[in-house]
Design a protein around this motif. Sequence first.
Motif, PDB file in Angstrom:
ATOM      1  N   ILE A   1       0.843  -1.186   0.000  1.00  0.00           N
ATOM      2  CA  ILE A   1       0.000   0.000   0.000  1.00  0.00           C
ATOM      3  C   ILE A   1       0.879   1.236   0.000  1.00  0.00           C
ATOM      4  CG2 ILE A   1      -1.724   1.289   1.305  1.00  0.00           C
ATOM      5  CD1 ILE A   1      -2.458  -1.529   2.441  1.00  0.00           C
TER       6      ILE A   1
ATOM      7  N   LEU B   1      -3.351   4.578  -0.715  1.00  0.00           N
ATOM      8  CA  LEU B   1      -4.272   5.026   0.330  1.00  0.00           C
ATOM      9  C   LEU B   1      -4.364   6.548   0.285  1.00  0.00           C
ATOM     10  CD1 LEU B   1      -6.004   4.480   2.788  1.00  0.00           C
ATOM     11  CD2 LEU B   1      -3.961   4.534   4.181  1.00  0.00           C
TER      12      LEU B   1
ATOM     13  N   ILE C   1       1.561   5.262   0.379  1.00  0.00           N
ATOM     14  CA  ILE C   1       1.058   6.505   0.971  1.00  0.00           C
ATOM     15  C   ILE C   1       1.989   7.623   0.549  1.00  0.00           C
ATOM     16  CG2 ILE C   1       0.516   7.751   3.093  1.00  0.00           C
ATOM     17  CD1 ILE C   1       0.016   5.132   4.447  1.00  0.00           C
TER      18      ILE C   1
ATOM     19  N   LEU D   1     -11.836   2.623   7.058  1.00  0.00           N
ATOM     20  CA  LEU D   1     -10.545   2.218   6.504  1.00  0.00           C
ATOM     21  C   LEU D   1     -10.289   0.735   6.781  1.00  0.00           C
ATOM     22  CD1 LEU D   1      -7.745   2.744   5.305  1.00  0.00           C
ATOM     23  CD2 LEU D   1      -7.043   3.691   7.481  1.00  0.00           C
TER      24      LEU D   1
ATOM     25  N   ILE E   1      -7.822   3.447  -2.242  1.00  0.00           N
ATOM     26  CA  ILE E   1      -8.640   3.318  -1.037  1.00  0.00           C
ATOM     27  C   ILE E   1      -8.846   4.725  -0.491  1.00  0.00           C
ATOM     28  CG2 ILE E   1      -8.777   2.292   1.248  1.00  0.00           C
ATOM     29  CD1 ILE E   1      -6.759   0.209   0.246  1.00  0.00           C
ATOM     30  N   SER E   2     -10.097   5.192  -0.491  1.00  0.00           N
ATOM     31  CA  SER E   2     -10.289   6.551   0.030  1.00  0.00           C
ATOM     32  C   SER E   2     -11.469   6.636   0.992  1.00  0.00           C
ATOM     33  CB  SER E   2     -10.444   7.551  -1.108  1.00  0.00           C
ATOM     34  OG  SER E   2     -11.572   7.259  -1.870  1.00  0.00           O
TER      35      SER E   2
END
Lengths: 310, 364
Positions: A3, A77, A5, A131, A111-112
Amino acid sequence: MKIGIPNSFCYMGMEKFLANFLSKISDESEVIFSGPTTNEMVEFGVQNSIEEICMPAKAFIGHVEYLAKYQKVDAILLPRLTSLRYRTYSCPKIIGIPDLVKTHYANMRIISPELNLRNGMSYVNDFLVELGKHFTNDKRRLKKIVEGFTNSELLEYFPPIVKDKKNILVLGHSYVIFDNNLNKGILQIIKDSGYNPIYPLYHHISDKDITLELPKPFFWSTAQNIYEYFYWAQKNLKLDGVVYLMTFGCGIDSILEEVIRRSCKILNLPYLCITLDEHSANVGIQTRIEAFIDMIGWRRENEDYISTHG
Amino acid sequence: MKITFPHMGNLYMIAKPLFEELGFEVIVPPPNNRKTLEIGKNYSPEFICMPFKLNIGNFVQAIEMGADTIVMFGGCGPCRFGYYGALQKEILKDAGFDVQMIVIEPLHYGIENFLSEAGKVFAKKNLIGILPKIYSLAKMIDRIEKRVHFLRPREMVKGNVDRIYNRFRIEALKTKGIEQMKKLTEATTVLLDNVYVVDENVKKIGIVGEIYTIIDDFANLNIEKIIGDMGYEVERNLYISYWIDNHLIYPLLRKKDLVVKRYSKDIMENLIGGHARETIAYAKWFESKYFAGIVHVFPLTCMPEIVAKSVLADLRNELRVPLLHIVVDEMESDVGLKTRLEAFLDLIESRSEKSGQAKLLSWN
């Protein structure tokens, strides 16, 4: 699952919070940060976004591109930061940035979950649950983790050191102040000239006694924070000057800068506004800061001097 | 108390009779022009959006004509419009203008606040009787505008419609109260109904974007007239009555604009402020109605519309219609705009000739 960020734009300062939570919720997931902004990222960002959008958002697109291209992440994310404070909103670009990335990277999984603290800080829990649902189906375990987690700080920055004298207040959004690529290392330049840079952080001072001097409280989370810190600092600290780091195309700055410039004029504080964009060069900014600091120095030396020439 | 308010397209035709019914003297600022913008530019922050500058220009010009009270709306949303009133108040005070500014804030800032500000304007007469009349007047005025857009490319004698419409806009300044204004709209409607029409198969161009710049014809350099004169019918999503519906009436009825609900679902689920969501939804809606092209208009540095532009730019390959973005600021010239529109309409022409059918337009 990898993931990504991005350590940029509105997500700056939140990385630790998000990474800690993800490590608690799922063992398989691995968090990858994009790291500090590089010139290559800025280049990517300028190529991949429309010209009207503000500079930090362009750099942000560059971070996402970097994560997608070099790190081969499975998902990115990007929480939708509708509001970071009671009774405020984020800037429209910040709220819309997940949509913008979603349409630009149609094949990427994004993913929000929504983070909306407009009605109070306790709504962090809702965000964490939303989340967590992407990673686990065990609702009871999720609830337990969320309840144990909410005491940690959402935003974490390196706090400034305040000294008795020679303080210069650097104002601007946190993603400009802490991004050395965007601001061309302005904090270091100020430090090298013998002055002490201080900058606003979230969640610092109690906001009860502050908003009164404004014609109307700001409805943007960041603007309200910056103004409150400015107000608090000019009352409680000894400031020699104020530097405002404005980014080109920022809608909030166009109003906030005006309000702060007016207050500085009334308070008789030396004030400098620097507009940053993708064309700004190190040398130009350095020259302007040095000239500003020289000016402050002369002012200090000649404080008690009244010209006899009239 | 001599009341004034900012211009926004035909807003004055609704605001003027409203305040007159409430028993005030109304001073309508001169229509937006170069000078308005010059004055506004002098007093405003550099990077603020153009409507703010035009507003300031309106206020200063109205004060010169003798106005002593300004009525303005506030807001709490993420779009900068919400802070207009508060900042304009400070700017006018610093510049030495002695006026009272009434900023009507939404209920979000407390009901007492709302009542005390709104009360200064609305407390005098019974609103229940006036508001429905104003609402129907707004609907009628917007219908005239739509009719003008419909007739411009189809009229037999060129320039007839514009003559009627310009006269309507000038005459509106001379009316007093709702009744007279209503009579004028009715008379204009009759005049427009009697315009001879050449029945042609006219292609449609949809206009989406930021509300001020698409409603106010000075701000967008009269883009609707330019397109209409080139022989295309213009349709846009935002009208003053749409704003009233969407922001004042629908929330009370717990209703939602169905077009927006349906067409923005996968692309932009949440409100991001301004009319960004409407822009995207109506662009898709116009496409589904087989429009020949879409023009997206917004002022420089508009925060929500920049997101909308970015999303639309990425959707360009999915949309089957040509899309033109027009960013307006105080430097915009009508020659430049005309050239771009001509090129855009040429593109539409050549595409429809090639495929033979406007309906089958496709980028591929």
